[in-house]
Design a protein around this motif. Structure first.
Motif, PDB file in Angstrom:
ATOM      1  N   VAL A  41       0.878  -1.178   0.000  1.00  8.56           N
ATOM      2  CA  VAL A  41       0.000   0.000   0.000  1.00  8.56           C
ATOM      3  C   VAL A  41       0.909   1.221   0.000  1.00  8.56           C
ATOM      4  O   VAL A  41       1.835   1.299   0.791  1.00  8.56           O
ATOM      5  CB  VAL A  41      -0.880  -0.027   1.271  1.00  8.56           C
ATOM      6  CG1 VAL A  41      -1.604   1.271   1.470  1.00  8.56           C
ATOM      7  CG2 VAL A  41      -1.854  -1.189   1.193  1.00  8.56           C
ATOM      8  N   CYS A  42       0.667   2.158  -0.916  1.00 13.20           N
ATOM      9  CA  CYS A  42       1.609   3.264  -1.125  1.00 13.20           C
ATOM     10  C   CYS A  42       0.889   4.608  -1.081  1.00 13.20           C
ATOM     11  O   CYS A  42      -0.283   4.715  -1.438  1.00 13.20           O
ATOM     12  CB  CYS A  42       2.270   3.091  -2.484  1.00 13.20           C
ATOM     13  SG  CYS A  42       3.405   4.405  -2.920  1.00 13.20           S
ATOM     14  N   HIS A  43       1.621   5.645  -0.690  1.00 10.91           N
ATOM     15  CA  HIS A  43       1.054   6.986  -0.639  1.00 10.91           C
ATOM     16  C   HIS A  43       0.559   7.457  -2.010  1.00 10.91           C
ATOM     17  O   HIS A  43      -0.398   8.227  -2.116  1.00 10.91           O
ATOM     18  CB  HIS A  43       2.073   7.988  -0.084  1.00 10.91           C
ATOM     19  CG  HIS A  43       1.407   9.092   0.673  1.00 10.91           C
ATOM     20  ND1 HIS A  43       0.847  10.172   0.031  1.00 10.91           N
ATOM     21  CD2 HIS A  43       1.147   9.252   1.976  1.00 10.91           C
ATOM     22  CE1 HIS A  43       0.295  10.958   0.929  1.00 10.91           C
ATOM     23  NE2 HIS A  43       0.459  10.427   2.127  1.00 10.91           N
ATOM     24  N   THR A  44       1.188   6.958  -3.074  1.00 12.93           N
ATOM     25  CA  THR A  44       0.754   7.319  -4.432  1.00 12.93           C
ATOM     26  C   THR A  44      -0.690   6.876  -4.676  1.00 12.93           C
ATOM     27  O   THR A  44      -1.433   7.519  -5.413  1.00 12.93           O
ATOM     28  CB  THR A  44       1.703   6.669  -5.459  1.00 12.93           C
ATOM     29  OG1 THR A  44       3.004   7.186  -5.215  1.00 12.93           O
ATOM     30  CG2 THR A  44       1.301   6.975  -6.884  1.00 12.93           C
ATOM     31  N   GLU A  45      -1.103   5.781  -4.054  1.00 12.74           N
ATOM     32  CA  GLU A  45      -2.489   5.342  -4.192  1.00 12.74           C
ATOM     33  C   GLU A  45      -3.445   6.377  -3.596  1.00 12.74           C
ATOM     34  O   GLU A  45      -4.531   6.610  -4.141  1.00 12.74           O
ATOM     35  CB  GLU A  45      -2.681   3.974  -3.523  1.00 12.74           C
ATOM     36  CG  GLU A  45      -2.440   2.829  -4.488  1.00 12.74           C
ATOM     37  CD  GLU A  45      -1.268   1.956  -4.115  1.00 12.74           C
ATOM     38  OE1 GLU A  45      -0.366   1.822  -4.956  1.00 12.74           O
ATOM     39  OE2 GLU A  45      -1.246   1.410  -3.001  1.00 12.74           O
ATOM     40  N   GLY A  62      -2.515  -0.353  -7.010  1.00 10.30           N
ATOM     41  CA  GLY A  62      -1.515  -1.254  -6.426  1.00 10.30           C
ATOM     42  C   GLY A  62      -0.340  -1.520  -7.339  1.00 10.30           C
ATOM     43  O   GLY A  62      -0.512  -2.037  -8.431  1.00 10.30           O
ATOM     44  N   HIS A  63       0.866  -1.151  -6.867  1.00  7.92           N
ATOM     45  CA  HIS A  63       2.042  -1.297  -7.740  1.00  7.92           C
ATOM     46  C   HIS A  63       3.247  -1.875  -7.008  1.00  7.92           C
ATOM     47  O   HIS A  63       4.379  -1.597  -7.364  1.00  7.92           O
ATOM     48  CB  HIS A  63       2.384   0.058  -8.372  1.00  7.92           C
ATOM     49  CG  HIS A  63       2.593   1.150  -7.365  1.00  7.92           C
ATOM     50  ND1 HIS A  63       1.609   2.027  -7.012  1.00  7.92           N
ATOM     51  CD2 HIS A  63       3.659   1.483  -6.626  1.00  7.92           C
ATOM     52  CE1 HIS A  63       2.069   2.862  -6.096  1.00  7.92           C
ATOM     53  NE2 HIS A  63       3.308   2.547  -5.836  1.00  7.92           N
ATOM     54  N   GLN A  64       2.989  -2.658  -5.965  1.00  7.54           N
ATOM     55  CA  GLN A  64       4.092  -3.342  -5.266  1.00  7.54           C
ATOM     56  C   GLN A  64       3.639  -4.778  -5.122  1.00  7.54           C
ATOM     57  O   GLN A  64       3.178  -5.190  -4.064  1.00  7.54           O
ATOM     58  CB  GLN A  64       4.338  -2.720  -3.905  1.00  7.54           C
ATOM     59  CG  GLN A  64       4.485  -1.198  -3.946  1.00  7.54           C
ATOM     60  CD  GLN A  64       4.666  -0.608  -2.564  1.00  7.54           C
ATOM     61  OE1 GLN A  64       5.724  -0.721  -1.949  1.00  7.54           O
ATOM     62  NE2 GLN A  64       3.642   0.024  -2.050  1.00  7.54           N
ATOM     63  N   ILE A  65       3.749  -5.506  -6.236  1.00  2.81           N
ATOM     64  CA  ILE A  65       3.071  -6.788  -6.383  1.00  2.81           C
ATOM     65  C   ILE A  65       4.063  -7.944  -6.308  1.00  2.81           C
ATOM     66  O   ILE A  65       5.073  -7.936  -7.010  1.00  2.81           O
ATOM     67  CB  ILE A  65       2.339  -6.833  -7.747  1.00  2.81           C
ATOM     68  CG1 ILE A  65       1.357  -5.647  -7.872  1.00  2.81           C
ATOM     69  CG2 ILE A  65       1.649  -8.176  -7.957  1.00  2.81           C
ATOM     70  CD1 ILE A  65       0.787  -5.444  -9.273  1.00  2.81           C
ATOM     71  N   LEU A 149       9.442  -3.184  -3.706  1.00  4.90           N
ATOM     72  CA  LEU A 149       9.228  -2.877  -5.126  1.00  4.90           C
ATOM     73  C   LEU A 149       8.899  -1.415  -5.392  1.00  4.90           C
ATOM     74  O   LEU A 149       9.079  -0.929  -6.496  1.00  4.90           O
ATOM     75  CB  LEU A 149       8.130  -3.775  -5.691  1.00  4.90           C
ATOM     76  CG  LEU A 149       8.600  -5.214  -5.918  1.00  4.90           C
ATOM     77  CD1 LEU A 149       7.430  -6.179  -5.939  1.00  4.90           C
ATOM     78  CD2 LEU A 149       9.408  -5.303  -7.203  1.00  4.90           C
ATOM     79  N   CYS A 150       8.367  -0.699  -4.388  1.00  2.87           N
ATOM     80  CA  CYS A 150       8.178   0.745  -4.609  1.00  2.87           C
ATOM     81  C   CYS A 150       8.937   1.515  -3.556  1.00  2.87           C
ATOM     82  O   CYS A 150       9.929   2.167  -3.841  1.00  2.87           O
ATOM     83  CB  CYS A 150       6.719   1.150  -4.601  1.00  2.87           C
ATOM     84  SG  CYS A 150       6.537   2.933  -4.802  1.00  2.87           S
ATOM     85  N   ALA A 151       8.464   1.403  -2.319  1.00  2.00           N
ATOM     86  CA  ALA A 151       9.114   2.127  -1.229  1.00  2.00           C
ATOM     87  C   ALA A 151      10.623   1.886  -1.270  1.00  2.00           C
ATOM     88  O   ALA A 151      11.414   2.815  -1.128  1.00  2.00           O
ATOM     89  CB  ALA A 151       8.533   1.659   0.100  1.00  2.00           C
TER      90      ALA A 151
HETATM   91 ZN    ZN Z   1       4.505   3.484  -4.564  1.00  7.42          ZN
END
Ligand code: ZN
Ligand code: ZN
Length: 343
Positions: A41-45, A62-65, A149-151
């Motif tokens: 879960v990311c702040h970009t969401e 969702g982009h950290q899959i 994958l993101c953070a």
């Molecule tokens: Zn992100």
């Protein structure tokens, strides 16, 4: 398949993500289908959901899959069935423009973000071009792999852009998912550097996590640290940390702002900007935008080697709204991850 879908943007407190039953996607040529196990879960969401970004609606965010490859499209041969695979924010880029050709595919005009321009990981399955998926090192579990994958990857990119040298002082503004990974990279790659952490006053959980991970000084944004910062990264959605970081930068220092958008609520703080205090003496301000595949490919093995084991707070798929509310309130400890099998 079950998916949490965004149809219309709105405040996260109004639970804009809706649980839906959708057809399981079929992989096209050179694509793979991933059975998703964990999605960060990311702040970009929050930026997408609340309309500060313009996602292609309706969309599955969702982009950290992290998941398992369970179907191969025609011609796909990078993965075998059953391999673990990760998918990050970069879903595709044109591959032909000047940016793409020179290692800056993050700046490609045709850049597509996973979970924003293409469906992402708040679901049981997703499809992606195989060249935009990554093997997950064995040492990392699925839930621990997701936030990397993101953070993790964007933190790695931001740190690279600071030009930190061993022995220099790095400031971190905000201590959420990205910062708590960055501090672990710094302690490993720059053992003689000091890390000063700035949080909002009263964020005691973030502060104790920073202490546990070896922060050399912890204070509130606006405090005077025990030495000027050679470089700094601002991970916050606010404006005050930009001004306060520039104020405590050393001559020639660089601030890297890792935020896709800033919230408007403390925009007035920018009126404090004073040229000699905040900018003169060759201070630099740079932002970081998106990531390249190279960032992810370099960072995942490094994370496994260090090893970086992100602190994870787990939620079920259906709790996505709830998780994002906690993130917005600054109450998430470490990284929030949706676990598809979570009861
Ligand atoms: Zn992100
Ligand atoms: Zn391009």
């Amino acid at each position: 398949m079950k998916a949490m879908v965004l149809k219309k943007t709105g405040p996260i407190e109004e639970n804009p993500l809706e649980l839906q039953d959708l057809p399981t996607p079929q992989p096209g040529p050179h694509q793979i289908r991933v059975k998703i196990s964990a999605c960060g879960v990311c702040h970009t969401e929050l930026d997408e959901i609340e309309g500060r970004l313009q996602p292609k609606l309706p969309v599955i965010p969702g982009h950290q899959i992290v998941g398992t490859v369970e179907a191969l499209g025609h011609g796909a041969n990078k993965f075998k069935l059953g391999d673990r695979a990760g998918i990050a924010w970069i879903n595709s880029a044109c591959g032909k423009c000047d940016f793409c050709k020179h290692g800056n595919e993050n700046l490609c005009s045709e850049f597509q973000g996973t979970g924003c321009d293409a469906n992402g990981g708040y679901a049981e399955y997703t499809v992606v071009q195989e060249d935009f998926a990554y093997p997950i090192p064995e040492r990392l579990s699925d839930p621990q792999g997701a936030p990397l994958l993101c953070a993790g990857a964007i933190g790695y990119r931001a740190l690279r852009l600071t030009n930190l040298r061993d022995g220099q002082i790095l400031g971190l503004f905000g201590f959420g998912a990205s910062a708590h990974i960055v501090i672990q990279i710094v302690k490993y790659q720059y053992p003689n550097s000091k890390v000063f952490v700035f949080t909002r006053p009263g964020q005691t959980k973030h502060q104790s996590l920073a202490k546990q991970l070896g922060a050399d000084w912890i204070g509130a944004t606006g405090d005077n640290p025990p030495g000027s910062l050679n470089c700094a990264i601002d991970f916050t959605p606010a404006w005050k940390p930009i001004i306060e970081a520039m104020r405590v930068l050393e001559k020639g220092g660089r601030l890297v702002v890792n935020a896709i958008r800033k919230e408007k609520k403390d925009l007035d703080y920018v009126l404090n900007l004073d040229y000699p205090t905040h900018l003169w003496l060759e201070k630099e301000l740079k932002t970081v935008a998106n990531i390249t595949r190279r960032d992810v490919e370099e960072f995942l093995p490094l994370a496994a080697e260090i090893p970086i084991t992100p602190k994870v707070q787990k939620f079920g798929l259906e709790q996505a709204n709830e998780a994002l509310i906690l993130l917005k309130q600054g109450k998430m400890q470490g990284a929030g991850v949706l676990i598809m099998s979570y009861q």
